[in-house]
Design a protein around this motif. Structure first.
Motif, short mmCIF file in Angstrom:
data_model
loop_
_atom_site.label_atom_id
_atom_site.label_comp_id
_atom_site.label_asym_id
_atom_site.label_seq_id
_atom_site.Cartn_x
_atom_site.Cartn_y
_atom_site.Cartn_z
N PRO A 88 7.28 13.47 29.52
CA PRO A 88 8.28 12.42 29.28
C PRO A 88 8.11 11.82 27.88
O PRO A 88 7.04 11.88 27.29
CB PRO A 88 7.95 11.39 30.36
CG PRO A 88 6.49 11.56 30.61
CD PRO A 88 6.20 13.02 30.43
N THR A 89 9.18 11.23 27.39
CA THR A 89 9.16 10.50 26.12
C THR A 89 9.78 9.13 26.36
O THR A 89 10.18 8.80 27.49
CB THR A 89 9.96 11.26 25.04
OG1 THR A 89 11.35 11.29 25.41
CG2 THR A 89 9.44 12.69 24.89
N ASP A 90 9.89 8.34 25.31
CA ASP A 90 10.50 7.02 25.46
C ASP A 90 11.97 7.14 25.85
O ASP A 90 12.54 6.22 26.43
CB ASP A 90 10.36 6.21 24.17
CG ASP A 90 11.05 6.88 22.99
OD1 ASP A 90 10.90 8.11 22.84
OD2 ASP A 90 11.73 6.18 22.22
N ARG A 91 12.60 8.28 25.53
CA ARG A 91 14.00 8.48 25.90
C ARG A 91 14.15 8.73 27.40
O ARG A 91 15.26 8.69 27.93
CB ARG A 91 14.59 9.66 25.11
CG ARG A 91 14.60 9.43 23.61
CD ARG A 91 15.47 10.45 22.89
NE ARG A 91 15.01 11.81 23.10
CZ ARG A 91 14.11 12.40 22.34
NH1 ARG A 91 13.53 11.73 21.36
NH2 ARG A 91 13.76 13.65 22.55
N SER A 92 13.04 9.02 28.09
CA SER A 92 13.09 9.24 29.53
C SER A 92 13.12 7.93 30.31
O SER A 92 13.43 7.92 31.50
CB SER A 92 11.87 10.06 29.98
OG SER A 92 11.73 11.24 29.23
N ILE A 93 12.77 6.82 29.68
CA ILE A 93 12.64 5.53 30.37
C ILE A 93 14.01 4.97 30.71
O ILE A 93 14.89 4.87 29.85
CB ILE A 93 11.86 4.53 29.50
CG1 ILE A 93 10.47 5.08 29.18
CG2 ILE A 93 11.74 3.19 30.21
CD1 ILE A 93 9.70 4.23 28.20
N ALA A 94 14.18 4.60 31.96
CA ALA A 94 15.40 3.90 32.39
C ALA A 94 15.14 2.41 32.52
O ALA A 94 15.95 1.58 32.10
CB ALA A 94 15.90 4.47 33.72
#
Length: 299
Positions: A227-233
């Motif tokens: 995961p990356t920061d773009r995966s965070i919801a």
């Protein structure tokens, strides 16, 4: 030592000696001073080294006036250039309506716009960006992999300041309560999809959660690249109370130590919550502390 007059070079009459009003070292006879000789009045005299330097008020006023006029001249020139550019824009629009505009007119307009902007107020290329506002994300930028929401933009995710949910986590095992974490806040990620907002709006005040091994719920897309920061919801933090902070820190430490994950079944999806230690190094801490983050997966 006897004081010697700076003008006549003689001791002369000691009672007529006048000392410099500042250094009190240099002396001069009253009768050697310019003007009438008065032996009764107090004499204020400064030697050449101590004499206050006179400032030309005329020169200073002219300099101040010139400095005050410079911003006005610059503003006037800027306004003049913008007025000319607006007039040219208006003419070009009229020609566009009549179908008479050509590529040469476009080139002239571009050169004039660039020139006027640079003369009015150039923006330094190394200016620090002190107020970073999360960029809006178009729905067309959202892609689906393994039923998870990811983004094709290269902007670092940030938790939006205002929490969108406040409540508690209730951990159950076969309809039996095994623990409660009170005082949680959920913050929307600045890169989250509108679907995340819609689903999080349906959260009840108490979320029923399961504590499972991370390997049992780890998405397939994370197995390939992680995961990356773009995966965070959603970002999860405790409220600003000592008891809530302590319980939250214990929960994060336990999940990291046991390599577990939290699963919450929401209205239309499944919320999976992981510790920040699974993210890239630069995103593992917020305000120097580990935290929890969540991602949605379809039921």
């Amino acid at each position: 030592m006897e004081s010697v007059c700076l003008k006549c070079g003689d001791v002369g009459f000691i009672e007529a000696i006048v000392f410099c009003n500042k250094c009190e070292a240099c002396a001069l006879h009253r009768y050697c001073l310019d003007g009438p000789v008065v032996f009764t009045d107090e004499v204020i005299w400064f030697c050449e080294d101590c004499e206050p330097k006179k400032i030309s008020l005329k020169t200073k006023s002219a300099s101040l006036a010139n400095n005050a006029l410079q911003p006005r001249r610059k503003l006037k020139h800027c306004v003049k250039r913008l007025t000319v550019r607006n007039q040219q824009h208006k003419k070009i629009k009229e020609k566009q309506k009549n179908g008479k505009v050509n590529s040469r007119v476009h080139n002239i307009r571009y050169e004039q716009e660039t020139e006027s902007e640079n003369e009015c107020e150039p923006v330094p290329s190394n200016a620090p960006n002190t107020n970073v506002v999360p960029k809006s994300v178009l729905i067309s930028q959202v892609t689906a992999t393994d039923d998870l929401i990811t983004l094709e933009v290269h902007v670092e995710a940030q938790p939006i300041a205002e929490p969108m949910w406040r409540g508690n986590l209730l951990f159950c095992d076969k309809s039996k309560t095994i623990g409660t974490v009170n005082g949680l806040l959920a913050h929307l990620s600045s890169l989250a999809s509108p679907k995340v907002l819609e689903e999080a709006d349906l959260f009840p005040e108490v979320l029923s959660a399961d504590l499972l091994p991370r390997s049992a719920v780890w998405p397939n897309s994370f197995k390939k690249e992680g995961p990356t920061d773009r995966s965070i919801a959603l970002y999860f933090f405790p409220v600003n109370e000592r008891s809530s902070i302590n319980v939250f820190d214990m929960l994060v430490d336990d999940i990291i130590r046991t390599d577990d994950a939290i699963r919450v079944v929401t209205e239309n999806a499944v919320l999976l919550i992981f510790p920040s230690t699974l993210l890239p190094t630069q995103h593992q801490r917020f305000h120097s502390k580990h935290y929890l983050w969540g991602v949605f997966k379809k039921k």
